[in-house]
Design a protein around this motif. Structure first.
Motif, PDB file in Angstrom:
ATOM      1  N   UNK A 249       0.827  -1.204   0.000  1.00  0.00           N
ATOM      2  CA  UNK A 249       0.000   0.000   0.000  1.00  0.00           C
ATOM      3  C   UNK A 249       0.866   1.260   0.000  1.00  0.00           C
ATOM      4  N   UNK A 250       0.653   2.095  -0.984  1.00  0.00           N
ATOM      5  CA  UNK A 250       1.294   3.410  -1.108  1.00  0.00           C
ATOM      6  C   UNK A 250       2.794   3.339  -1.392  1.00  0.00           C
ATOM      7  N   UNK A 251       3.309   2.186  -1.738  1.00  0.00           N
ATOM      8  CA  UNK A 251       4.727   2.093  -2.086  1.00  0.00           C
ATOM      9  C   UNK A 251       4.919   2.307  -3.586  1.00  0.00           C
ATOM     10  N   UNK A 252       6.012   2.946  -3.933  1.00  0.00           N
ATOM     11  CA  UNK A 252       6.398   3.083  -5.335  1.00  0.00           C
ATOM     12  C   UNK A 252       7.521   2.089  -5.619  1.00  0.00           C
ATOM     13  N   UNK A 253       7.343   1.287  -6.647  1.00  0.00           N
ATOM     14  CA  UNK A 253       8.383   0.309  -7.008  1.00  0.00           C
ATOM     15  C   UNK A 253       8.452   0.237  -8.530  1.00  0.00           C
ATOM     16  N   UNK A 254       9.063   1.292  -9.089  1.00  0.00           N
ATOM     17  CA  UNK A 254       9.134   1.437 -10.537  1.00  0.00           C
ATOM     18  C   UNK A 254       9.979   0.358 -11.218  1.00  0.00           C
ATOM     19  N   UNK A 255      10.873  -0.272 -10.475  1.00  0.00           N
ATOM     20  CA  UNK A 255      11.696  -1.338 -11.056  1.00  0.00           C
ATOM     21  C   UNK A 255      11.056  -2.715 -10.882  1.00  0.00           C
ATOM     22  N   UNK A 256       9.809  -2.729 -10.391  1.00  0.00           N
ATOM     23  CA  UNK A 256       9.063  -3.980 -10.412  1.00  0.00           C
ATOM     24  C   UNK A 256       8.896  -4.674  -9.078  1.00  0.00           C
ATOM     25  N   UNK A 257       7.926  -5.578  -9.062  1.00  0.00           N
ATOM     26  CA  UNK A 257       7.649  -6.458  -7.930  1.00  0.00           C
ATOM     27  C   UNK A 257       7.879  -7.883  -8.408  1.00  0.00           C
ATOM     28  N   UNK A 258       8.808  -8.577  -7.752  1.00  0.00           N
ATOM     29  CA  UNK A 258       9.228  -9.908  -8.201  1.00  0.00           C
ATOM     30  C   UNK A 258       9.102 -10.889  -7.047  1.00  0.00           C
ATOM     31  N   UNK A 259       8.532 -12.050  -7.320  1.00  0.00           N
ATOM     32  CA  UNK A 259       8.330 -13.070  -6.290  1.00  0.00           C
ATOM     33  C   UNK A 259       9.608 -13.895  -6.101  1.00  0.00           C
ATOM     34  N   UNK A 260      10.032 -13.990  -4.851  1.00  0.00           N
ATOM     35  CA  UNK A 260      11.252 -14.738  -4.532  1.00  0.00           C
ATOM     36  C   UNK A 260      11.056 -16.249  -4.643  1.00  0.00           C
ATOM     37  N   UNK A 261       9.843 -16.724  -4.405  1.00  0.00           N
ATOM     38  CA  UNK A 261       9.616 -18.168  -4.298  1.00  0.00           C
ATOM     39  C   UNK A 261       9.314 -18.840  -5.630  1.00  0.00           C
ATOM     40  N   UNK A 262       9.348 -18.088  -6.709  1.00  0.00           N
ATOM     41  CA  UNK A 262       9.037 -18.680  -8.003  1.00  0.00           C
ATOM     42  C   UNK A 262      10.245 -19.426  -8.565  1.00  0.00           C
ATOM     43  N   UNK A 263      10.050 -20.073  -9.695  1.00  0.00           N
ATOM     44  CA  UNK A 263      11.130 -20.752 -10.396  1.00  0.00           C
ATOM     45  C   UNK A 263      12.299 -19.783 -10.596  1.00  0.00           C
ATOM     46  N   UNK A 264      13.505 -20.259 -10.278  1.00  0.00           N
ATOM     47  CA  UNK A 264      14.666 -19.380 -10.266  1.00  0.00           C
ATOM     48  C   UNK A 264      14.930 -18.741 -11.619  1.00  0.00           C
ATOM     49  N   UNK A 265      14.773 -19.484 -12.704  1.00  0.00           N
ATOM     50  CA  UNK A 265      15.004 -18.914 -14.029  1.00  0.00           C
ATOM     51  C   UNK A 265      13.998 -17.823 -14.341  1.00  0.00           C
ATOM     52  N   UNK A 266      12.738 -18.056 -13.950  1.00  0.00           N
ATOM     53  CA  UNK A 266      11.709 -17.044 -14.191  1.00  0.00           C
ATOM     54  C   UNK A 266      12.032 -15.769 -13.408  1.00  0.00           C
ATOM     55  N   UNK A 267      12.442 -15.942 -12.154  1.00  0.00           N
ATOM     56  CA  UNK A 267      12.806 -14.786 -11.340  1.00  0.00           C
ATOM     57  C   UNK A 267      13.979 -14.035 -11.967  1.00  0.00           C
ATOM     58  N   UNK A 268      14.985 -14.776 -12.405  1.00  0.00           N
ATOM     59  CA  UNK A 268      16.161 -14.145 -12.999  1.00  0.00           C
ATOM     60  C   UNK A 268      15.779 -13.338 -14.237  1.00  0.00           C
ATOM     61  N   UNK A 269      14.953 -13.910 -15.085  1.00  0.00           N
ATOM     62  CA  UNK A 269      14.572 -13.213 -16.312  1.00  0.00           C
ATOM     63  C   UNK A 269      13.712 -11.988 -16.012  1.00  0.00           C
ATOM     64  N   UNK A 270      12.913 -12.039 -14.968  1.00  0.00           N
ATOM     65  CA  UNK A 270      12.140 -10.853 -14.570  1.00  0.00           C
ATOM     66  C   UNK A 270      13.067  -9.728 -14.124  1.00  0.00           C
ATOM     67  N   UNK A 271      14.121 -10.086 -13.383  1.00  0.00           N
ATOM     68  CA  UNK A 271      15.082  -9.076 -12.928  1.00  0.00           C
ATOM     69  C   UNK A 271      15.802  -8.453 -14.122  1.00  0.00           C
ATOM     70  N   UNK A 272      16.243  -9.287 -15.065  1.00  0.00           N
ATOM     71  CA  UNK A 272      16.929  -8.780 -16.262  1.00  0.00           C
ATOM     72  C   UNK A 272      16.001  -7.858 -17.056  1.00  0.00           C
ATOM     73  N   UNK A 273      14.743  -8.268 -17.188  1.00  0.00           N
ATOM     74  CA  UNK A 273      13.776  -7.446 -17.912  1.00  0.00           C
ATOM     75  C   UNK A 273      13.605  -6.088 -17.234  1.00  0.00           C
ATOM     76  N   UNK A 274      13.533  -6.100 -15.895  1.00  0.00           N
ATOM     77  CA  UNK A 274      13.392  -4.844 -15.145  1.00  0.00           C
ATOM     78  C   UNK A 274      14.625  -3.967 -15.317  1.00  0.00           C
ATOM     79  N   UNK A 275      15.821  -4.564 -15.274  1.00  0.00           N
ATOM     80  CA  UNK A 275      17.054  -3.789 -15.437  1.00  0.00           C
ATOM     81  C   UNK A 275      17.134  -3.151 -16.819  1.00  0.00           C
ATOM     82  N   UNK A 276      16.756  -3.910 -17.834  1.00  0.00           N
ATOM     83  CA  UNK A 276      16.807  -3.369 -19.193  1.00  0.00           C
ATOM     84  C   UNK A 276      15.777  -2.264 -19.388  1.00  0.00           C
ATOM     85  N   UNK A 277      14.603  -2.428 -18.765  1.00  0.00           N
ATOM     86  CA  UNK A 277      13.575  -1.396 -18.868  1.00  0.00           C
ATOM     87  C   UNK A 277      14.032  -0.092 -18.214  1.00  0.00           C
TER      88      UNK A 277
END
Length: 270
Positions: A106-134
């Motif tokens: 609530x009321x937080x700004x997270x322009x670089x994204x919200x990523x789930x830690x407990x998901x498949x590691x490759x999926x998490x990694x690719x989400x982080x890369x996508x956020x960094x490139x964006x």
């Protein structure tokens, strides 16, 4: 928070409160991909550091040190200081019940994204890369560079006509080096020269590389030599160089953090 603009030098990327496994599996891979990535273990040192590096991307791992309430208050507090307006924040969060997640976000700004830690590691990694490139983490820079002037164990050595030549490394990337050569050894190199099996010494770890002399410039009492690693240099050697660069940059961060005063605000009570 930040408007994304094309930067020549790219942006520093900080991960706050990473676990050992996260450092190995995620941060290590990002460094191999030439992102300039740092780990900060103690959240109390984050604000003093980021005040000097506000045009950065910062991911908070919500796992330990603070409660959900504490992390919420801590991240929210970045909005209260104008100096942090260029900062882009990302949040890595464990799987939570919907109500707890909603309350936390609530009321937080997270322009670089919200990523789930407990998901498949490759999926998490690719989400982080996508956020960094964006968020233009690399900018126009292709390779991360480390300064070696204060490192007494960073040099190039080779034999020529039974004479040992040694160049002090000024800085290094995974594609090349800027180095110092004494004027008295000017005959050791010439432009477009290829030298094989050169010993690259970094922190007493020696690696064999093949080099090409790209440029030679007078710089007062020494010659500045620009050197590229030849394509015949092994991938293992290049990865060793990337590992040195990552350790060099992280140690520079640790050194600066030693003199930083801790953030003493009790974010659990805000």
């Amino acid at each position: 928070m930040a408007e994304v603009e094309k930067s020549i030098y790219g942006r520093k990327v900080f991960f706050v409160n990473p676990s050992t496994s996260f450092e190995a599996s995620v941060i290590g891979r990002l460094r191999l991909m030439e992102y300039e990535v740092y780990a900060i273990e103690d959240y109390r040192k984050v604000k003093p550091l980021l005040r000097k590096n506000a045009d950065s991307i910062c991911f908070f791992l919500i796992e330990s040190q603070l409660s959900l309430k504490g992390w919420h208050n801590f991240i929210k507090s970045f909005e209260e200081e104008g100096v942090f307006s260029p900062l882009d924040i990302g949040i890595l969060i464990p799987v939570l019940p919907d109500d707890k997640q909603s309350n936390f976000l609530a009321e937080l700004q997270y322009d670089a994204g919200l990523i789930k830690l407990n998901q498949d590691q490759e999926s998490m990694f690719h989400e982080i890369v996508k956020a960094l490139d964006a968020k233009n983490a690399k900018g126009m820079r292709k390779y991360v560079r480390a300064n070696c002037l204060n490192d007494s164990q960073a040099d190039l050595l080779w034999l020529k006509d039974n004479k040992m030549f040694k160049l002090k490394i000024i800085d290094i990337s995974s594609v090349g080096i800027a180095a110092k050569l004494s004027n008295g050894q000017a005959n050791a190199v010439f432009i477009n020269q290829i030298i094989e099996n050169v010993t690259l010494n970094l922190k007493n770890v020696q690696t064999s590389v093949d080099i090409k002399i790209s440029a030679i410039k007078a710089a007062g009492d020494f010659l500045l030599v620009v050197i590229m690693f030849n394509t015949s240099t092994s991938p293992e050697a290049i990865n060793n160089i990337r590992g040195y660069i990552a350790n060099n940059l992280q140690e520079s961060l640790r050194s600066s953090l030693r003199s930083i005063d801790l953030d003493r605000i009790d974010y659990e009570k805000l």
